[in-house]
Scaffold this motif. Sequence first.
Motif, PDB file in Angstrom:
ATOM      1  N   THR A  20       0.913  -1.211  -0.071  1.00 32.11           N
ATOM      2  CA  THR A  20       0.182   0.143   0.057  1.00 32.11           C
ATOM      3  C   THR A  20       0.853   1.245   0.081  1.00 32.11           C
ATOM      4  OG1 THR A  20      -1.584  -1.115   1.199  1.00 32.11           O
ATOM      5  CG2 THR A  20      -1.738   1.306   1.347  1.00 32.11           C
ATOM      6  N   PRO A  21       1.060   1.952  -1.243  1.00 38.93           N
ATOM      7  CA  PRO A  21       1.804   3.024  -1.012  1.00 38.93           C
ATOM      8  C   PRO A  21       1.536   4.222  -0.103  1.00 38.93           C
ATOM      9  CG  PRO A  21       1.071   2.558  -3.302  1.00 38.93           C
ATOM     10  CD  PRO A  21       0.427   1.827  -2.285  1.00 38.93           C
ATOM     11  N   THR A  23       1.555   7.400   1.926  1.00 38.20           N
ATOM     12  CA  THR A  23       1.316   8.891   1.416  1.00 38.20           C
ATOM     13  C   THR A  23       1.637   9.897   2.485  1.00 38.20           C
ATOM     14  OG1 THR A  23      -0.806   8.793   2.554  1.00 38.20           O
ATOM     15  CG2 THR A  23      -0.834   8.146   0.110  1.00 38.20           C
ATOM     16  N   THR A  24       2.092  11.139   1.904  1.00 37.65           N
ATOM     17  CA  THR A  24       2.562  12.170   3.028  1.00 37.65           C
ATOM     18  C   THR A  24       1.967  13.441   2.325  1.00 37.65           C
ATOM     19  OG1 THR A  24       4.564  11.065   3.625  1.00 37.65           O
ATOM     20  CG2 THR A  24       4.380  13.406   4.041  1.00 37.65           C
ATOM     21  N   GLN A  25       1.340  14.119   3.071  1.00 38.07           N
ATOM     22  CA  GLN A  25       0.696  15.557   2.617  1.00 38.07           C
ATOM     23  C   GLN A  25       1.084  16.737   3.546  1.00 38.07           C
ATOM     24  OE1 GLN A  25      -3.864  14.018   3.350  1.00 38.07           O
ATOM     25  NE2 GLN A  25      -3.867  15.961   2.384  1.00 38.07           N
ATOM     26  N   GLU A 142      -0.195   5.749  11.012  1.00 38.00           N
ATOM     27  CA  GLU A 142      -0.270   7.141  10.440  1.00 38.00           C
ATOM     28  C   GLU A 142       0.117   8.287  11.405  1.00 38.00           C
ATOM     29  OE1 GLU A 142      -3.854   9.534   7.575  1.00 38.00           O
ATOM     30  OE2 GLU A 142      -4.526   8.122   9.371  1.00 38.00           O
ATOM     31  N   THR A 165       0.890  11.761   7.732  1.00 36.51           N
ATOM     32  CA  THR A 165       1.649  10.686   6.791  1.00 36.51           C
ATOM     33  C   THR A 165       1.430   9.317   7.149  1.00 36.51           C
ATOM     34  OG1 THR A 165       3.993  10.102   5.871  1.00 36.51           O
ATOM     35  CG2 THR A 165       3.801  10.809   8.397  1.00 36.51           C
ATOM     36  N   THR A 166       1.542   8.185   6.151  1.00 37.49           N
ATOM     37  CA  THR A 166       1.521   7.024   6.461  1.00 37.49           C
ATOM     38  C   THR A 166       2.821   6.205   6.084  1.00 37.49           C
ATOM     39  OG1 THR A 166       0.785   6.445   4.418  1.00 37.49           O
ATOM     40  CG2 THR A 166      -0.983   6.829   6.142  1.00 37.49           C
ATOM     41  N   ASP A 167       3.919   7.176   5.842  1.00 34.72           N
ATOM     42  CA  ASP A 167       5.286   6.501   5.292  1.00 34.72           C
ATOM     43  C   ASP A 167       5.857   5.937   6.658  1.00 34.72           C
ATOM     44  OD1 ASP A 167       8.037   6.140   4.910  1.00 34.72           O
ATOM     45  OD2 ASP A 167       7.807   7.892   3.452  1.00 34.72           O
ATOM     46  N   SER A 355      11.597  16.040  -3.125  1.00 33.94           N
ATOM     47  CA  SER A 355      10.420  15.769  -2.765  1.00 33.94           C
ATOM     48  C   SER A 355       9.471  16.862  -3.365  1.00 33.94           C
ATOM     49  CB  SER A 355      10.126  15.676  -1.264  1.00 33.94           C
ATOM     50  OG  SER A 355       8.784  15.786  -1.086  1.00 33.94           O
TER      51      SER A 355
END
Length: 389
Positions: A20-21, A23-25, A142, A165-167, A355
């Motif tokens: 699951t890629p 995501t970071t915002q 997260e 982020t979920t990184d 990034s």
Amino acid sequence: MSPRSLLLILATCLTLGAQTPATTQLVQSIPVETDLADPALAFAKDAWVAMIRGAKVSVDAAEFYVTNRPGSALEPVLAELEKAGARGVKVRFLLSAKMLDQDAVSVARLRRIPGAEVRSFDLSAVSRGILHAKYFVVDGREAALGSQNFDWRALEQIHELGVRTTDPRIVVRLAELFTIDWAFAGSGKLPELPGRPALTLRPGVELVASPPFLTPKDIRPAIDALVELIGQAKESIRVQLLTYSPVAGQERYWPVLDNALRAAAVRGVKVRLLVSDWVLGGRALPHLKALTLIPNLEVKVVSIPEAKEGHIPYARTVHSKYLVVDRMHLVLGTSNWEESYFADSRNVELVFRDSPLAAEATRIHDRLWNSRYAFPLDPAKAYEKRKVD
């Protein structure tokens, strides 16, 4: 948490991340009645509610303090924490010991959440520092981190920037720091932090932290990362901070970041430094004025007008803390650029290399730099100190 356990957790997270890629915002907070909002970015107040609403197992938060006002943007966040506790989510909250009296009612409210535990983080026995980090981790999957305090003003009356982020490279490290700080808050004893071989991670993202004496040896000190990235700048540097000061302690000069910015400007890098009007009248002001005399180095001060409702203490300011280098690299975190934040206090920064987040942060900086709220610092002008409290 043992090194073996951390490696196992990290391996699991990276495996899941491959499926699951991550995501970071960027997430923003903007003072109401201003035109500073970036239409492409989510608001922290909405992201926080969504994250806590989705919690199934745990919410671990490390915050400088908590302050609420009825009907404010923080109210829905606190309400979601209460709902999470009611459905069995384990809530753990770390708060700075020196700030517990800011809003005793809200602290008591946190303590009343079913199954919640609140601990006071006190560094006074080992340093002059504080818990100044601002982040929380949900279900170990997260995280939210940035300049926003757990404060209603930070969500609606202050210019702030953070990430959601979920990184796993970020989430696992934050969970590790929380485990260390939670144990310290419970015992009052500094943990043993044996050296560990650096973990081999995918390049591009790095979590760095302060202070060194409370940080695992394979997490770099934040100050080292900042100086390194400034030293690598080729074209441009953008910085936004609440405060900037090369003065430490009893008028002792602390030139680490000052020298790095000066050296960059001298070699031809265009440096733009944005600071809040809280610096006016402060002891760092002569040093900021001196920076404006260096070719390629510009300093602007941001002054946000009072809200229509009247003066709000400790609000209507810019509080974001980030560095953008060459529009490609971003450091975003919780430290103002003063020695104590790096040497004595718990803070966390995220380094994003090559990034797209850097381009977004560049856009945010430029929007504020060119706004009606920012003015060039005049080295010959005497400024009145702004009312803050």
